[in-house]
Design a protein around this motif. Structure first.
Motif, mmCIF file in Angstrom:
data_model
loop_
_atom_site.group_PDB
_atom_site.id
_atom_site.type_symbol
_atom_site.label_atom_id
_atom_site.label_comp_id
_atom_site.label_asym_id
_atom_site.label_seq_id
_atom_site.Cartn_x
_atom_site.Cartn_y
_atom_site.Cartn_z
ATOM 1 N N LEU A 14 33.137 -24.985 -5.526
ATOM 2 C CA LEU A 14 31.460 -24.798 -5.622
ATOM 3 C C LEU A 14 31.932 -23.444 -6.880
ATOM 4 O O LEU A 14 31.390 -23.725 -7.977
ATOM 5 C CB LEU A 14 30.687 -24.193 -4.591
ATOM 6 N N TYR A 15 32.725 -23.011 -6.235
ATOM 7 C CA TYR A 15 32.878 -21.525 -7.752
ATOM 8 C C TYR A 15 33.929 -22.115 -8.606
ATOM 9 O O TYR A 15 33.018 -21.929 -9.839
ATOM 10 C CB TYR A 15 34.065 -20.479 -6.680
ATOM 11 N N GLU A 48 34.915 -24.452 1.317
ATOM 12 C CA GLU A 48 33.548 -25.732 0.590
ATOM 13 C C GLU A 48 33.225 -24.916 -0.434
ATOM 14 O O GLU A 48 33.157 -25.045 -0.891
ATOM 15 C CB GLU A 48 33.148 -25.441 1.779
ATOM 16 N N ALA A 49 33.716 -23.135 -0.230
ATOM 17 C CA ALA A 49 33.210 -22.306 -1.838
ATOM 18 C C ALA A 49 34.253 -22.578 -2.880
ATOM 19 O O ALA A 49 32.919 -22.255 -3.453
ATOM 20 C CB ALA A 49 33.067 -20.812 -1.417
ATOM 21 N N GLU A 50 35.374 -22.714 -2.425
ATOM 22 C CA GLU A 50 36.030 -22.766 -3.553
ATOM 23 C C GLU A 50 35.943 -23.648 -4.712
ATOM 24 O O GLU A 50 35.507 -23.140 -5.394
ATOM 25 C CB GLU A 50 37.800 -22.717 -3.395
ATOM 26 N N THR A 77 25.539 -23.952 -7.920
ATOM 27 C CA THR A 77 26.214 -24.082 -7.199
ATOM 28 C C THR A 77 26.200 -22.464 -7.058
ATOM 29 O O THR A 77 27.410 -22.451 -5.549
ATOM 30 C CB THR A 77 26.867 -25.085 -7.878
ATOM 31 N N TYR A 78 26.793 -21.937 -7.677
ATOM 32 C CA TYR A 78 26.667 -20.669 -7.852
ATOM 33 C C TYR A 78 25.715 -19.982 -6.377
ATOM 34 O O TYR A 78 26.642 -19.333 -5.545
ATOM 35 C CB TYR A 78 26.648 -19.600 -8.921
ATOM 36 N N THR A 102 31.320 -24.122 -10.636
ATOM 37 C CA THR A 102 30.247 -23.130 -11.122
ATOM 38 C C THR A 102 30.803 -23.055 -12.363
ATOM 39 O O THR A 102 30.144 -22.862 -13.329
ATOM 40 C CB THR A 102 29.433 -22.381 -10.585
ATOM 41 N N ALA A 117 28.101 -21.143 -3.392
ATOM 42 C CA ALA A 117 29.618 -20.954 -3.395
ATOM 43 C C ALA A 117 29.503 -19.135 -2.408
ATOM 44 O O ALA A 117 30.047 -18.870 -1.575
ATOM 45 C CB ALA A 117 29.743 -20.582 -4.355
ATOM 46 N N LEU A 140 34.967 -15.422 -7.244
ATOM 47 C CA LEU A 140 36.583 -16.339 -6.982
ATOM 48 C C LEU A 140 37.567 -15.549 -6.760
ATOM 49 O O LEU A 140 38.476 -16.084 -5.740
ATOM 50 C CB LEU A 140 36.958 -17.351 -7.934
#
Length: 900
Positions: A702-703, A698-700, A683-684, A706, A687, A726
């Motif tokens: 997932l961070y 979308e990235a937030e 997931t990292y 993680t 992200a 993040l």
């Protein structure tokens, strides 16, 4: 009906009786009586209880109790046109004990197409049947293979009935397909091999089909065999003209013609059960007959035929049928291949479906098969068939007599060596098959589900109990368990298992077995950063292996294992060298070493990645994924890890190519490991890629996922990296207060008696990013200059070096020092160019060139700025896309310079 009181049993009694009743109800007449007598010898009271329950079952059956459902299911007519999920029911395809199957149209407007939609019978809702129906869906979801009808969706209908949506295969039964097209023997075998590939995929996922027959194998319009009906009820009703079936609620249909002996006697069902059914199917395709000859008409007769009567050779069956002309072609290898698959005792059949298929492929290539004695005349006959021109009349002359005599002596020696090795390998293969069968039985037995760790622990206990007097087999099986632990990253559990295997192998005097145990142990030592021990172990293994064809495969495996050391040492050249050497050996071995080739390609690809050879790495990973797909392993954890590693090839260049690979890795992990809690590294990476593509929303999450999972697993490095990035994401979104608070929570990284030096560098870098965003260019410059100085001393090639130089240039630009900014941007470009091969587009180069363009423009050199903006756009458009903020900013800069 009788008014006699129903027997009263406790929960444990019912669990045991339920299993025995399942076995008894599969039998009839004399077979059931004989089974009861055997049980009575072992446990008389238990046999009495079973007999009473069977009598009650017979009473209920005579009263036709089960034919009066408590809930009247909707009629076929009333279901036609019903919308179930995204599908509309059109026409019934068939009905079995568990449910009804409908032809359905996709009707939600998103896609068009047809599917087979299976509804659980309403009368079974809430019963055990519903749980088994759901389990069938779970099993189907694990199977993804081009020769298996795949599961598409599942849910609950508006009427409250659970349903499964499956790929609709519009095809013809495999036996009728072969007949209608007049296929020859070789063509039928090639089609049959597609079925074996599908079954092997199921076995690799610990699934036994148990009902392999022509009705469950269709050939579609493309001429591809498709396997149907995994588990419980029929997807397509059997042909009325075909053989009878015995169906019970909660069980898959048992077709007498294709049942193995252990199925009709109540024995354990393992992968060998499917091997037997495949043998019957092969016989049916090549002769049109059952191996027992004319099939019996009564249940007692067919039980005796399957259990007691030896199968007739296919050549004999064909001679007495319309296939008489095929008899001579079937005689010999094909007779022996079928006979081995059809052995009465499961342990005497082929050790796996792959071994069965391999013999058929050898037959097609006119090579020796394992199902018959390996004699010199037999090998010579095969050689003549492969190279007929070399054996034309007159070629063998008197002058060749001496050479021929020497060849006989050499081949006799080789035969002895190969025979001894074959015996040892067969013993280990038999043990492996029994081991897999045992785990299958444990995994599918009633009660709570068992974790992989629990299954492997039971496997260890089995090894100690069953093979106590056979140390070589114990060593082989322990290695298999140790490697499974390593695959699950349970290194602490793998260590004692592999050490014990190596000790047992050391006493065997078998160099191949010793190498088989030492090489994975060496990888484990390397994982623990005990490099000297790792190299010593693998050197000992390789030096002990004779340099001959008999040990070639094991040598290749050890070379590939040594190549994996590069994952820890980052020695790219050693990785490439060992992987290439392993692949070269694999090309010479006579067996399809699929797993070894996959491992070698993984090492080679990563070696190219470490060497910054992006084109070669990209090609190697593409070949690796093709191999995984051909092997039916493109939905495994290995495929997920391959996608994850492949994405790294593009992370410092064309990052847009990395995103779908990262996404696929996450999707595969979720489908296998569950919706949440998958490996935080996966997931990292996704992200991080989404962040660089400016897909912040979308990235937030997932961070955040993680951080949560890494914290739960005590993986502090990934947790910290994700927290820092993040904070950087908050900066990019303009939420500077939140970014500052996030960095403050990480302040302890800079304190303590032994702070992590690299963490201090990271913190300094992100403090510089925050300062620049807040307009404090002086502080930002100090922070970035400090980071650049450290990277220059270390000669590091991390992408943070590029970002730090670029940040320094942006700080100088904000302070009005255009010359210093241009100089720092130029250094950033040089560093970024070192990450990729010449001519390869890179977003790192694009960002650095955009900064250089801004510096040239601020300094008044519009011509130089225009050139730099165009070059920046070439890189940014190709790697980040036209809509990315950096691309848009470069486009605006070019327009301000009068460029187009």
């Amino acid at each position: 009906m009788s008014d006699a009181p129903f027997p009263s049993f406790g929960r444990d009694d019912w669990l045991r009786l339920s299993r025995l009743l399942d076995q008894a109800l599969e039998l009839d007449g004399e077979a059931r009586s004989a089974w009861l007598e055997r049980l009575r010898v072992e446990d008389g009271p238990l046999a009495d209880d079973v007999e009473r329950l069977l009598a009650r079952h017979d009473e209920l059956a005579r009263d036709r109790f089960l034919e009066r459902p408590a809930v009247a299911p909707p009629s076929g007519a009333s279901l036609r046109g019903l919308v179930v999920g995204a599908y509309t029911l059109r026409a019934p395809l068939g009905q079995g004990g568990m449910g009804t199957v409908w032809l359905a149209d996709r009707s939600d407007g998103r896609f068009s197409g047809q599917a087979a939609l299976k509804l659980l019978n309403a009368s079974l809702i809430g019963q055990e049947g519903e749980a088994r129906f759901r389990r069938e869906g779970s099993i189907l979801a694990r199977l993804r293979h081009p020769n298996i009808a795949r599961m598409i969706d599942a849910g609950v209908s508006p009427l409250g009935q659970p349903y499964i949506v499956l790929e609709y295969v519009d095809g013809e039964r495999i036996d009728r397909y072969c007949e209608s097209r007049g296929l020859g023997i070789a063509e039928r075998i090639r089609l049959f091999l597609e079925v074996t590939d599908a079954v092997a995929h199921a076995h690799a996922n610990l699934i036994v089909h148990r009902d392999l027959k022509p009705q469950n194998v269709l050939v579609d319009s493309d001429g591809r065999a498709r396997l149907l009906d995994f588990g419980i009820a029929k997807l397509i009703e059997p042909d009325p003209d075909g053989p009878a079936t015995v169906t019970r609620v909660g069980e898959s249909a048992l077709t007498p013609e294709f049942a193995a002996p252990e199925q009709v006697t109540g024995g354990d069902l393992t992968t060998a059960t499917d091997t037997y059914a495949l043998g019957v199917l092969l016989c049916a395709l090549l002769t049109g007959r059952h191996p027992a000859g004319e099939f019996p008409t009564t249940p007692a007769d067919w039980v005796r035929a399957i259990v007691e009567r030896e199968p007739k050779p296919m050549s004999v069956l064909a001679a007495a049928s319309p296939y008489g002309k095929r008899a001579s072609a079937l005689r010999g290898d094909l007779d022996n291949i079928a006979a081995l698959a059809l052995r009465k005792r499961p342990e005497e059949r082929y050790p796996s479906v792959e071994a069965f298929a391999d013999d058929l492929r050898r037959y097609l290539r006119h090579e020796p098969v394992s199902a018959r004695p390996d004699t010199l005349p037999y090998r010579t006959a095969k050689l003549v068939r492969r190279h007929p021109a070399a054996f034309a009349a007159g070629v063998i002359a008197v002058a060749a007599a001496a050479a021929f005599t020497a060849a006989i002596a050499w081949q006799a020696r080789e035969a002895r060596l190969q025979r001894d090795e074959a015996k040892a390998q067969m013993a280990r293969a038999t043990a492996a098959r029994e081991f897999v069968g045992y785990l299958l039985g444990v995994a599918s037995s009633p009660g709570p589900s068992r974790t992989p760790d629990e299954l492997l622990a039971k496997g260890e206990a089995l090894i100690d109990k069953e093979y106590a007097g056979n140390e070589p087999v114990q060593a082989e099986m322990l290695v298999a368990i140790g490697e499974q632990y390593m695959g699950m990253e349970s290194y602490e559990k793998a260590t004692p298992v592999l050490e014990r295997a190596a000790a047992l192998a050391g006493r065997s005097g078998d160099p191949a077995l010793l190498a088989r145990t030492l090489c994975p142990l060496a990888v484990l030592r390397m994982n623990k950063n005990r490099q000297d021990e790792a190299r010593a172990l693998i050197t000992r293994a390789l030096e002990g292996l004779p340099d001959d064809s008999l040990h070639a495969l094991q040598r290749a495996e050890c070379l590939i294992d040594r190549g994996t050391f590069g994952f820890y040492t980052e020695d790219a050249e050693a990785m490439k060298r060992d992987a290439a050497a392993g692949l070269t050996i694999l090309d010479t071995v006579p067996v399809p070493a699929v797993s070894e080739r996959i491992d070698a390609l993984g090492v080679l690809a990563y070696g190219h990645y470490l060497a910054r050879e992006s084109r070669e790495a990209d090609a190697a990973y593409a070949e690796l994924m093709d191999e995984l797909s051909r092997a039916g392993r493109d939905d495994t954890l290995l495929a997920a890890d391959t996608c994850n590693n492949w994405s790294l090839v593009h992370y410092e260049g064309n990052i847009a190519k990395a995103e779908p690979l990262c996404r696929r890795a996450v999707e595969l992990r979720r489908s296998i490991e569950g919706a949440d809690g998958i490996a935080p590294s996966v997931t990292y990476n996704h992200a991080a890629v989404l962040f660089q593509l400016a897909r912040y929303d979308e990235a937030e999450p997932l961070y955040e996922e993680t951080i949560r999972t890494a914290r739960a697993r005590h993986e502090e490095r990934i947790e910290t990296d994700a927290m820092l990035e993040l904070a950087d994401l908050y900066i990019a979104k303009g939420d500077l207060g939140r970014a500052e608070a996030q960095l403050e929570t990480l302040g302890p990284l800079l304190k303590g008696p032994h702070p992590d030096a690299f963490r201090k560098v990271q913190m300094t870098f992100y403090q510089g990013r925050l300062a620049l965003a807040k307009g404090d260019a002086r502080t930002a410059k100090d922070r970035f200059a400090s980071v650049v100085e450290i990277f220059e001393k270390r000669h590091s090639r991390l992408s943070m070096f590029v970002f730090a130089e670029n940040g320094l240039a942006r700080s100088d630009l904000a302070l009005g020092d255009e010359a210093a900014a241009a100089k720092a941007a130029g250094r950033s470009i040089e560093i970024a160019e070192d990450f990729v091969e010449p001519g390869t587009p890179s977003y790192l180069i694009g960002l650095a060139k955009a900064t250089l363009a801004d510096a040239r423009f601020a300094g008044g050199d519009r011509d130089a700025a225009r050139i730099a903006y165009r070059e920046a756009l070439d890189h940014l458009s190709a790697t980040l896309g036209d809509d990315h903020p950096a691309t848009a900013a470069a486009r605006r800069g070019l327009a301000a310079c009068g460029g187009v």
